[in-house]
Design a protein around this motif. Structure first.
Motif, PDB file in Angstrom:
ATOM      1  N   GLU A 129       0.836  -1.191   0.000  1.00 13.45           N
ATOM      2  CA  GLU A 129       0.000   0.000   0.000  1.00 13.45           C
ATOM      3  C   GLU A 129       0.877   1.249   0.000  1.00 13.45           C
ATOM      4  O   GLU A 129       2.077   1.194   0.270  1.00 13.45           O
ATOM      5  N   TYR A 130       0.262   2.367  -0.297  1.00 13.53           N
ATOM      6  CA  TYR A 130       0.926   3.668  -0.219  1.00 13.53           C
ATOM      7  C   TYR A 130      -0.045   4.674   0.415  1.00 13.53           C
ATOM      8  O   TYR A 130      -1.265   4.512   0.333  1.00 13.53           O
ATOM      9  N   PRO A 131       0.443   5.737   1.067  1.00 14.67           N
ATOM     10  CA  PRO A 131      -0.445   6.668   1.767  1.00 14.67           C
ATOM     11  C   PRO A 131      -1.014   7.742   0.841  1.00 14.67           C
ATOM     12  O   PRO A 131      -0.320   8.284  -0.008  1.00 14.67           O
ATOM     13  N   ASN A 132      -2.290   8.044   0.998  1.00 12.64           N
ATOM     14  CA  ASN A 132      -2.928   9.212   0.388  1.00 12.64           C
ATOM     15  C   ASN A 132      -3.128  10.222   1.508  1.00 12.64           C
ATOM     16  O   ASN A 132      -4.118  10.165   2.249  1.00 12.64           O
ATOM     17  N   GLU A 133      -2.176  11.133   1.669  1.00 13.16           N
ATOM     18  CA  GLU A 133      -2.181  12.063   2.798  1.00 13.16           C
ATOM     19  C   GLU A 133      -3.393  12.983   2.774  1.00 13.16           C
ATOM     20  O   GLU A 133      -3.916  13.368   3.824  1.00 13.16           O
ATOM     21  N   GLU A 134      -3.850  13.351   1.571  1.00 13.96           N
ATOM     22  CA  GLU A 134      -4.974  14.283   1.481  1.00 13.96           C
ATOM     23  C   GLU A 134      -6.251  13.682   2.064  1.00 13.96           C
ATOM     24  O   GLU A 134      -7.018  14.382   2.727  1.00 13.96           O
ATOM     25  N   LYS A 135      -6.450  12.391   1.804  1.00 10.99           N
ATOM     26  CA  LYS A 135      -7.672  11.737   2.297  1.00 10.99           C
ATOM     27  C   LYS A 135      -7.441  10.982   3.597  1.00 10.99           C
ATOM     28  O   LYS A 135      -8.394  10.517   4.222  1.00 10.99           O
ATOM     29  N   GLY A 136      -6.184  10.816   3.994  1.00  9.78           N
ATOM     30  CA  GLY A 136      -5.904  10.107   5.238  1.00  9.78           C
ATOM     31  C   GLY A 136      -6.180   8.625   5.166  1.00  9.78           C
ATOM     32  O   GLY A 136      -6.576   8.019   6.174  1.00  9.78           O
ATOM     33  N   VAL A 137      -5.956   8.018   3.996  1.00 14.49           N
ATOM     34  CA  VAL A 137      -6.215   6.582   3.831  1.00 14.49           C
ATOM     35  C   VAL A 137      -5.010   5.937   3.156  1.00 14.49           C
ATOM     36  O   VAL A 137      -4.168   6.607   2.558  1.00 14.49           O
ATOM     37  N   CYS A 138      -4.934   4.601   3.266  1.00 11.19           N
ATOM     38  CA  CYS A 138      -3.912   3.821   2.573  1.00 11.19           C
ATOM     39  C   CYS A 138      -4.516   3.193   1.324  1.00 11.19           C
ATOM     40  O   CYS A 138      -5.587   2.570   1.404  1.00 11.19           O
ATOM     41  N   CYS A 139      -3.848   3.349   0.177  1.00  9.90           N
ATOM     42  CA  CYS A 139      -4.338   2.810  -1.091  1.00  9.90           C
ATOM     43  C   CYS A 139      -3.470   1.638  -1.539  1.00  9.90           C
ATOM     44  O   CYS A 139      -2.278   1.576  -1.213  1.00  9.90           O
ATOM     45  N   ASN A 140      -4.051   0.734  -2.312  1.00 11.62           N
ATOM     46  CA  ASN A 140      -3.291  -0.412  -2.829  1.00 11.62           C
ATOM     47  C   ASN A 140      -2.374   0.017  -3.959  1.00 11.62           C
ATOM     48  O   ASN A 140      -2.711   0.897  -4.760  1.00 11.62           O
ATOM     49  N   LYS A 141      -1.160  -0.586  -4.034  1.00  8.22           N
ATOM     50  CA  LYS A 141      -0.224  -0.307  -5.119  1.00  8.22           C
ATOM     51  C   LYS A 141      -0.659  -1.048  -6.390  1.00  8.22           C
ATOM     52  O   LYS A 141      -1.369  -2.056  -6.327  1.00  8.22           O
ATOM     53  N   CYS A 142      -0.214  -0.539  -7.552  1.00 11.86           N
ATOM     54  CA  CYS A 142      -0.498  -1.196  -8.823  1.00 11.86           C
ATOM     55  C   CYS A 142       0.391  -2.428  -8.981  1.00 11.86           C
ATOM     56  O   CYS A 142       1.521  -2.475  -8.489  1.00 11.86           O
ATOM     57  N   HIS A 143      -0.108  -3.432  -9.699  1.00 10.45           N
ATOM     58  CA  HIS A 143       0.636  -4.662  -9.931  1.00 10.45           C
ATOM     59  C   HIS A 143       1.777  -4.415 -10.931  1.00 10.45           C
ATOM     60  O   HIS A 143       1.750  -3.433 -11.682  1.00 10.45           O
TER      61      HIS A 143
END
Length: 394
Positions: free
Chosen positions: A46-60
């Motif tokens: 995962e990587y952080p989305n600081e603006e939304k305060g959530v962790c997103c999945n990385k691309c394959h």
């Protein structure tokens, strides 16, 4: 009321329930603020989305990021890498990497093609080995051949050059194999008297006297050779200066008449200059090749800027400049750069006499190509590329 003052007002007391309710309302907000201040902690994929305060999945692998997720229940927007591009690992980069192209001119052959998940794999063609420059750069160098007095110790492979060693009755001197002529280091096996017990009494004393006499004779012989060499060198230098002045006058007449080469020049400079490295059968090709608008001094200074100082003399020998000419330049000039300039000038002028260069500082393509080939043989491919770029050689 006795002993005090009564205001006549009633102050209500807050209930414990109201206080607890307010605390419960503010605890989530405080928790969120603390998490933002400490930074998001996401998993490896995962990587952080600081603006939304959530962790997103990385691309394959094989994909790139188009848009970040906006909520913890959403997934990142990824798209496949286009043709001739790739990404080897999980990522959240908006770009894919460009595939490598195996270059035949660099002596590379393709092992496996590029796809969206893996870069092209190249190797050096047969007869060449990989010379690593840094973690991402290498060049293919032609495998060396063992020279005179050498034998092959290890065969050239894709990742290593040929390993040579001196043959029997030869020993290494300054990275060259020289024949054993005396009992020097590496040649003791040819001198058994060094390992046997010395003779006793009068015989041993006589052997020592003979040894001292032999050493003195060798030193005296060396001194005489040195004196003879210096005298011969000075005489040759004077002849060279005289011959060069005569050749300069002849070359001016040649330029005015539009000629590049005269047979009388080769006859008048046989004693002063060595035989041209260009073979007779190639001379007509050299004369027919289009001249390049290259000023010889500019070319020499550019070569000196590109070639390491410690490799200049090696380049000179590869271009056919004799050791006596190299020593001549070193004796005449204290500055190593000026000495190296004179060595390169000897090569350039010799090529000019052989048909490699023309009037007014013009240089034929064949002479420059010889220089480029020798640079690549010495693992100086980058210098050759700089010269090709400078003078538009394809």
């Amino acid at each position: 009321m006795e002993g005090g003052v009564h205001t006549g007002k009633w102050i209500p007391k807050a209930s414990a329930g109201t206080i607890l309710l307010l605390m419960c309302m503010f605890i989530p907000t405080l928790t969120a603020l603390l998490q933002l201040s400490e930074g998001l902690k996401c998993q490896d994929d995962e990587y952080p989305n600081e603006e939304k305060g959530v962790c997103c999945n990385k691309c394959h692998p094989g994909f790139k990021l188009v848009g970040k997720c906006l909520d913890k229940d959403q997934r990142s927007n990824c798209t496949a890498c286009p043709k001739s591009q790739y990404n080897e690992e999980r990522n959240y980069t908006p770009n894919c990497r460009t595939c490598k192209i195996c270059k035949k001119s660099w002596h590379e052959v393709e092992v496996s093609p590029c796809d969206t998940k893996r870069n092209t794999v190249c190797r050096c063609e047969d007869g060449y080995y990989k010379d690593v420059i840094d973690s991402e750069t290498y060049q293919c160098i032609k495998c060396s051949q063992c020279g005179h007095g050498e034998k092959e110790k290890e065969t050239c492979t894709l990742g290593r050059n040929t390993m040579c060693e001196c043959t029997e009755n030869y020993h290494e001197v300054k990275n060259r194999c020289e024949p054993c002529k005396n009992c020097s280091t590496g040649c003791q096996h040819l001198c058994p008297f060094l390992t046997t017990k010395p003779p006793e009494s009068g015989e041993g004393y006589l052997v020592k006297i003979l040894g001292v006499f032999f050493a003195v004779a060798m030193v005296m012989s060396g001194v005489l050779v040195a004196i003879t060499y210096i005298a011969t060198k000075r005489s040759t230098k004077n002849k060279l200066l005289k011959s060069s002045s005569e050749t300069s006058d002849d070359s001016l007449d040649s330029c005015e008449s539009g000629l590049i080469y005269k047979e009388q020049h080769s006859n008048s400079s046989v004693e002063a200059a060595p035989q041209s490295p260009v073979r007779d059968q190639e001379r007509s090709d050299l004369l027919g090749s289009p001249p390049l608008e290259i000023k010889i001094p500019d070319l020499i200074y550019m070569v000196l800027d590109l070639v390491p100082v410690l490799k200049v003399k090696q380049l000179m020998r590869a271009l056919g400049v004799r050791d006596s000419e190299i020593e001549h330049a070193e004796l005449d000039y204290r500055s190593s750069r000026e000495a190296h300039y004179q060595m390169l000038r000897v090569w350039a002028e010799r090529g000019s006499r052989a048909g490699g260069g023309g009037c007014g500082g013009m240089l034929h393509r064949a002479l420059l190509q010889e220089l480029l080939d020798k640079l690549r043989e010495m693992n100086l491919g980058r210098a050759a590329e700089e010269l090709e770029t400078k003078y538009g050689i394809q």
